[in-house]
Design a protein around this motif. Sequence first.
Motif, mmCIF file in Angstrom:
data_model
loop_
_atom_site.group_PDB
_atom_site.id
_atom_site.type_symbol
_atom_site.label_atom_id
_atom_site.label_comp_id
_atom_site.label_asym_id
_atom_site.label_seq_id
_atom_site.Cartn_x
_atom_site.Cartn_y
_atom_site.Cartn_z
ATOM 1 N N GLN A 63 0.867 -1.586 0.698
ATOM 2 C CA GLN A 63 -0.137 -0.133 0.030
ATOM 3 C C GLN A 63 0.581 1.895 0.062
ATOM 4 O O GLN A 63 0.107 2.117 -0.642
ATOM 5 C CB GLN A 63 -1.143 -0.184 0.932
ATOM 6 N N LEU A 64 1.663 1.119 0.909
ATOM 7 C CA LEU A 64 3.044 2.071 0.182
ATOM 8 C C LEU A 64 3.868 2.478 -0.880
ATOM 9 O O LEU A 64 3.752 3.736 -0.624
ATOM 10 C CB LEU A 64 4.250 1.804 1.673
ATOM 11 N N GLU A 65 3.579 1.188 -1.047
ATOM 12 C CA GLU A 65 4.530 1.297 -2.657
ATOM 13 C C GLU A 65 3.515 2.415 -3.667
ATOM 14 O O GLU A 65 3.967 2.899 -4.524
ATOM 15 C CB GLU A 65 4.848 0.631 -3.321
ATOM 16 N N SER A 66 2.293 1.819 -3.131
ATOM 17 C CA SER A 66 0.999 2.018 -4.364
ATOM 18 C C SER A 66 0.485 4.140 -3.667
ATOM 19 O O SER A 66 0.906 4.296 -4.996
ATOM 20 C CB SER A 66 0.608 1.565 -4.442
ATOM 21 N N LEU A 67 1.068 4.261 -2.438
ATOM 22 C CA LEU A 67 0.885 5.703 -2.611
ATOM 23 C C LEU A 67 1.492 6.317 -3.256
ATOM 24 O O LEU A 67 1.691 7.207 -3.774
ATOM 25 C CB LEU A 67 0.650 5.892 -1.053
ATOM 26 N N GLY A 68 2.924 5.954 -2.534
ATOM 27 C CA GLY A 68 4.249 6.580 -3.541
ATOM 28 C C GLY A 68 4.008 6.900 -4.715
ATOM 29 O O GLY A 68 4.106 7.786 -5.299
ATOM 30 N N ARG A 69 3.922 5.616 -5.508
ATOM 31 C CA ARG A 69 4.005 5.627 -6.968
ATOM 32 C C ARG A 69 2.671 6.867 -7.468
ATOM 33 O O ARG A 69 2.946 7.450 -8.362
ATOM 34 C CB ARG A 69 3.607 4.405 -7.869
ATOM 35 N N SER A 70 1.608 6.638 -6.541
ATOM 36 C CA SER A 70 0.396 7.381 -6.830
ATOM 37 C C SER A 70 1.329 8.462 -6.802
ATOM 38 O O SER A 70 0.660 9.507 -7.832
ATOM 39 C CB SER A 70 -0.752 6.924 -6.079
ATOM 40 N N ILE A 71 1.508 9.453 -5.931
ATOM 41 C CA ILE A 71 1.462 10.800 -5.416
ATOM 42 C C ILE A 71 2.993 11.081 -6.390
ATOM 43 O O ILE A 71 2.869 12.582 -7.069
ATOM 44 C CB ILE A 71 2.177 11.025 -4.555
ATOM 45 N N GLY A 72 3.681 10.536 -7.302
ATOM 46 C CA GLY A 72 4.674 10.753 -7.679
ATOM 47 C C GLY A 72 4.190 10.959 -9.344
ATOM 48 O O GLY A 72 4.437 12.106 -9.774
ATOM 49 N N ASP A 73 3.542 10.207 -9.640
ATOM 50 C CA ASP A 73 2.884 9.970 -10.989
ATOM 51 C C ASP A 73 1.748 11.508 -11.449
ATOM 52 O O ASP A 73 1.850 12.007 -11.187
ATOM 53 C CB ASP A 73 1.960 8.734 -11.333
ATOM 54 N N THR A 74 1.151 11.585 -10.178
ATOM 55 C CA THR A 74 0.018 12.658 -9.986
ATOM 56 C C THR A 74 0.917 14.137 -9.636
ATOM 57 O O THR A 74 0.406 15.137 -10.730
ATOM 58 C CB THR A 74 -0.759 13.317 -8.855
ATOM 59 N N MET A 75 2.151 13.734 -9.384
ATOM 60 C CA MET A 75 3.110 15.556 -9.274
ATOM 61 C C MET A 75 3.336 15.551 -10.442
ATOM 62 O O MET A 75 3.857 16.876 -10.549
ATOM 63 C CB MET A 75 3.516 15.022 -7.768
ATOM 64 N N GLY A 76 3.972 14.556 -11.129
ATOM 65 C CA GLY A 76 5.316 14.892 -12.392
ATOM 66 C C GLY A 76 4.346 15.438 -13.259
ATOM 67 O O GLY A 76 4.686 16.256 -14.177
ATOM 68 N N ASP A 77 2.760 14.664 -13.131
ATOM 69 C CA ASP A 77 1.905 15.389 -14.425
ATOM 70 C C ASP A 77 1.610 16.320 -14.079
ATOM 71 O O ASP A 77 1.563 17.548 -14.866
ATOM 72 C CB ASP A 77 1.046 14.228 -14.317
ATOM 73 N N ALA A 78 1.439 17.366 -12.386
ATOM 74 C CA ALA A 78 1.298 18.610 -12.538
ATOM 75 C C ALA A 78 2.382 18.967 -12.998
ATOM 76 O O ALA A 78 2.368 21.043 -13.304
ATOM 77 C CB ALA A 78 0.497 18.700 -10.632
ATOM 78 N N ALA A 79 3.612 18.531 -12.312
ATOM 79 C CA ALA A 79 4.644 19.414 -12.927
ATOM 80 C C ALA A 79 4.670 19.827 -14.448
ATOM 81 O O ALA A 79 5.314 20.742 -14.435
ATOM 82 C CB ALA A 79 5.846 18.779 -12.485
ATOM 83 N N GLY A 80 4.385 18.782 -15.101
ATOM 84 C CA GLY A 80 4.602 19.295 -16.524
ATOM 85 C C GLY A 80 3.552 20.290 -16.762
ATOM 86 O O GLY A 80 3.749 21.173 -18.193
ATOM 87 N N VAL A 81 2.598 20.225 -16.532
ATOM 88 C CA VAL A 81 1.494 21.206 -16.273
ATOM 89 C C VAL A 81 1.689 22.636 -16.506
ATOM 90 O O VAL A 81 1.617 23.821 -16.535
ATOM 91 C CB VAL A 81 -0.199 21.100 -15.979
ATOM 92 N N ALA A 82 2.650 22.837 -15.073
ATOM 93 C CA ALA A 82 3.065 24.258 -14.517
ATOM 94 C C ALA A 82 3.964 24.010 -14.981
ATOM 95 O O ALA A 82 3.998 25.919 -15.523
ATOM 96 C CB ALA A 82 3.497 23.698 -12.591
ATOM 97 N N GLY A 83 4.896 23.444 -16.177
ATOM 98 C CA GLY A 83 6.177 23.879 -16.375
ATOM 99 C C GLY A 83 5.670 24.060 -17.919
ATOM 100 O O GLY A 83 6.586 25.124 -18.861
ATOM 101 N N ASP A 84 4.369 24.282 -18.256
ATOM 102 C CA ASP A 84 3.981 24.356 -19.898
ATOM 103 C C ASP A 84 3.524 26.462 -19.338
ATOM 104 O O ASP A 84 3.315 26.596 -20.575
ATOM 105 C CB ASP A 84 2.979 24.038 -20.087
ATOM 106 N N VAL A 85 3.355 26.731 -18.201
ATOM 107 C CA VAL A 85 3.425 28.249 -18.336
ATOM 108 C C VAL A 85 3.700 29.272 -18.399
ATOM 109 O O VAL A 85 5.478 28.910 -17.904
ATOM 110 C CB VAL A 85 2.456 28.497 -16.804
ATOM 111 N N PRO A 86 4.069 30.185 -19.281
ATOM 112 C CA PRO A 86 5.170 30.445 -20.095
ATOM 113 C C PRO A 86 5.794 31.384 -18.759
ATOM 114 O O PRO A 86 4.926 31.858 -17.829
ATOM 115 C CB PRO A 86 4.878 31.619 -20.913
ATOM 116 N N LEU A 87 6.898 31.854 -18.891
ATOM 117 C CA LEU A 87 7.831 32.659 -18.315
ATOM 118 C C LEU A 87 7.471 32.215 -16.516
ATOM 119 O O LEU A 87 8.979 32.213 -16.008
ATOM 120 C CB LEU A 87 7.404 33.675 -18.401
ATOM 121 N N VAL A 88 7.436 32.232 -16.040
ATOM 122 C CA VAL A 88 7.233 31.800 -14.963
ATOM 123 C C VAL A 88 7.162 29.659 -14.234
ATOM 124 O O VAL A 88 6.848 29.343 -13.441
ATOM 125 C CB VAL A 88 5.971 32.234 -14.290
#
Length: 221
Positions: A63-88
């Motif tokens: 369960q801990l591994e599943s939670l960690g992978r879920s957080i990692g995947d979600t935050m990775g997707d969020a980082a990708g979206v945020a990285g597309d914002v111009p300038l910042v």
Amino acid sequence: MITGWDRLGTRTIAPMRLYADRPVLRTRQLTADLLLLGWALLWVLVARAVHAAVLVLAEPGVQLESLGRSIGDTMGDAAGVAGDVPLVGDDLSSPFRSLGESGDGVAGAGQGLQDAVHTLAWVLAVALVVIPVGWALVRWATWRLGWAREATAAGGLDVELLAARAVATAPLPALAGLPTGTGAAWRAGDASAVRALADLELRRLGLRPGSEAGVDGAQLR
């Protein structure tokens, strides 16, 4: 196997005896063999049950591994979206990437917990088989193989050597049960006394009288 030489100089090989001729001792030997097999099977089943029970402890790690992978995947997707914002974009994605790395760390910890539990389960299972079965096997082998060696060797001896063996090692009550004067008759080379002592030794080993080598002077090597 026991090797020897007959009076003609021909080398003979006596097959290894595994069971006694006399029913009482043979029954004890068969019982010991079956008990050893049953004992080994019992501890294999116990080890399997313990292995399965210990593996349950790995579930929190899953369960801990599943939670960690879920957080990692979600935050990775969020980082990708945020990285597309111009300038910042880089500034916005940095916290998400950090959280994603933390999630990967949590997943790694969960995997480490699972590995530790699996190792513990196998160590306990192996120990539960090796220790009790090994203990029983040593005791069984000491008795059974020791008897097999003596009985096989006795099959290659002549009556004179068997008689001498009986005189040296037979229990006193067994010797006392022989006819009076057997010792003196044996020293004088009386055939019936030699036969009686040889049969006494064969009975001690659980063998039928007359199962010794039929050639005088057979020698073990």
